[in-house]
Design an enzyme around this catalytic site. Sequence first.
Site, PDB file in Angstrom:
ATOM      1  N   THR A 197       8.406  44.330  43.271  1.00 54.24           N
ATOM      2  CA  THR A 197       8.131  43.848  41.913  1.00 54.24           C
ATOM      3  C   THR A 197       8.183  44.993  40.910  1.00 54.24           C
ATOM      4  O   THR A 197       8.773  44.867  39.829  1.00 54.24           O
ATOM      5  CB  THR A 197       6.778  43.134  41.849  1.00 54.24           C
ATOM      6  OG1 THR A 197       6.706  42.142  42.873  1.00 54.24           O
ATOM      7  CG2 THR A 197       6.576  42.456  40.498  1.00 54.24           C
ATOM      8  N   LYS A 249       2.504  27.787  43.581  1.00 55.95           N
ATOM      9  CA  LYS A 249       1.498  28.843  43.468  1.00 55.95           C
ATOM     10  C   LYS A 249       0.218  28.321  44.090  1.00 55.95           C
ATOM     11  O   LYS A 249      -0.011  27.108  44.170  1.00 55.95           O
ATOM     12  CB  LYS A 249       1.263  29.221  42.008  1.00 55.95           C
ATOM     13  CG  LYS A 249       0.789  30.650  41.822  1.00 55.95           C
ATOM     14  CD  LYS A 249       1.908  31.653  41.985  1.00 55.95           C
ATOM     15  CE  LYS A 249       1.419  33.076  41.702  1.00 55.95           C
ATOM     16  NZ  LYS A 249       2.495  34.058  41.792  1.00 55.95           N
ATOM     17  N   SER A 259      10.982  38.559  48.541  1.00 55.68           N
ATOM     18  CA  SER A 259      10.373  37.615  49.477  1.00 55.68           C
ATOM     19  C   SER A 259      11.414  36.658  50.038  1.00 55.68           C
ATOM     20  O   SER A 259      11.402  36.330  51.229  1.00 55.68           O
ATOM     21  CB  SER A 259       9.262  36.818  48.775  1.00 55.68           C
ATOM     22  OG  SER A 259       8.090  37.599  48.621  1.00 55.68           O
ATOM     23  N   LYS A 306      11.180  31.172  37.254  1.00 54.29           N
ATOM     24  CA  LYS A 306      11.425  32.527  37.756  1.00 54.29           C
ATOM     25  C   LYS A 306      12.291  32.496  39.011  1.00 54.29           C
ATOM     26  O   LYS A 306      13.265  33.246  39.126  1.00 54.29           O
ATOM     27  CB  LYS A 306      10.088  33.210  38.071  1.00 54.29           C
ATOM     28  CG  LYS A 306      10.231  34.630  38.612  1.00 54.29           C
ATOM     29  CD  LYS A 306       8.918  35.156  39.183  1.00 54.29           C
ATOM     30  CE  LYS A 306       7.831  35.220  38.152  1.00 54.29           C
ATOM     31  NZ  LYS A 306       6.614  35.871  38.683  1.00 54.29           N
ATOM     32  N   ASP A 365      -0.366  37.851  46.079  1.00 59.27           N
ATOM     33  CA  ASP A 365      -0.512  37.975  44.631  1.00 59.27           C
ATOM     34  C   ASP A 365      -1.775  38.799  44.422  1.00 59.27           C
ATOM     35  O   ASP A 365      -2.218  39.508  45.331  1.00 59.27           O
ATOM     36  CB  ASP A 365      -0.586  36.591  43.965  1.00 59.27           C
ATOM     37  CG  ASP A 365      -0.366  36.646  42.456  1.00 59.27           C
ATOM     38  OD1 ASP A 365      -1.360  36.796  41.721  1.00 59.27           O
ATOM     39  OD2 ASP A 365       0.791  36.554  42.005  1.00 59.27           O
TER      40      ASP A 365
END
Length: 448
Positions: free
Chosen positions: A212, A129, A380, A117, A169
């Site tokens: 997003t 992550k 970001s 991504k 998240d």
Amino acid sequence: MALKNPYLADLMARVEKRNAGDAQFLITVRSVLESIEPVVEKHPEYIEKGVMEMFVEPERVVQFRVPWVDDGGNVRVNRGFRVQSNSAIGPYKGGLRFHPSVTLDIVKFLAFEQTLKNSLTTLPIGGAKGGSDFDPKGKSDMEVMRFCQSFMTELYRHIGPDTDVPAGDIGVGAREIGYLYGQYKRLTGDYCGVLTGKGLTYGGSLARKEATGYGLCYFTEEMLAAAGKSFNAATVVISGSGNVAIYACEKATQLGAKVVALSDSNGYIHDPNGIDLDCVKQIKEVRRGRIREYAETHPSATYTEGCAGIWTIPCDIALPCATQNEISLESARTLIQNGCYCVSEGANMPTVMDGIQAFLDAGVLFGPAKAANAGGVATSALEMTQNSQRLSWTFEEVDAKLKDIMVGIYHNIEGAAREYGCEGNFEAGANIAGFLKVADAMLAQGVV
């Protein structure tokens, strides 16, 4: 679908043996390897130089305990994770998720996806992550603060503005980012861009909260336009009611659509008259309430317990923005039968693999998560740029850059799919386009 390339088939078998039990990670790796088979056939140097071997193995996996004290004085212990998947094109970048469902398997799969991504954004950021099985729901602000401080007391050793820059998240919003950043600054003495999603008073970026959801709609708008369609006058169903869903709803409505459904982890609302977004924002952003409260003040709306039924609501466009694997094969077939012609993913891998194949077989426009929801991480990275330059851009400047990035992502993956013989398959196109940039960077850097 079985891997045809003998080398990739053997590599997958070794990945399965090494990661036995990590079901979600294995599904993701297999899906990517299947997509990039024609790339590897065309570029044998990726095999000869060990790029593929390194690509499927995270660079670093960190697991740690997170002890904290609740308001009753009881010691609680959760698990914390950070998986730094790939830094070939830039410092690690990826969110932190606080939710009971978080496991090492989930974090590994998300980090692997994040690598591709982030590559698609064209910005210089690698993939990572992290998170914890801590559940912030029902916790006081003081409990959340104590947990975040304990979490960062371990994590700070592994991150930095030029090393790894986490973001939010699921379960990690402005409150949590603030507590995490405060503890990082206390431990290091550094005032730097080590986290994104920060508040506007201490280095955050305008449009980050919206990014997003807005980016999802910008990507989808471009995908629809190429097929001679648009959001205008379309009926849209969106799952979730967090930042992604709320701002996808806002932008889709601005583009002329009527959004008729939203959900949370308890159930979903259906309002045939169109969602009253101001009410949803009051419930979810101000009061941190439950979506069922919407139906208490809107007679036209119905609330249904459970989440899967949201995909039985007839719609033209479906935007899954809740969590992974929320669209089953059965749900995918129902959407197709009800005339849905476009599905674009706002959450991370919300559609099961069989469901994706069903959409592709039926000719449904399908925007995969690693492309369609890249707007958050793209913004970001724009926040990182502003922090590095000690600048603050206007909302309009950030939004314009975001739209350019999302439109560029669509054309990049569409071109990759066409070049490698899978025209119209944007899932494969996203895997190919994302992989090529990372693989070429790894090839140039040698064995690292």
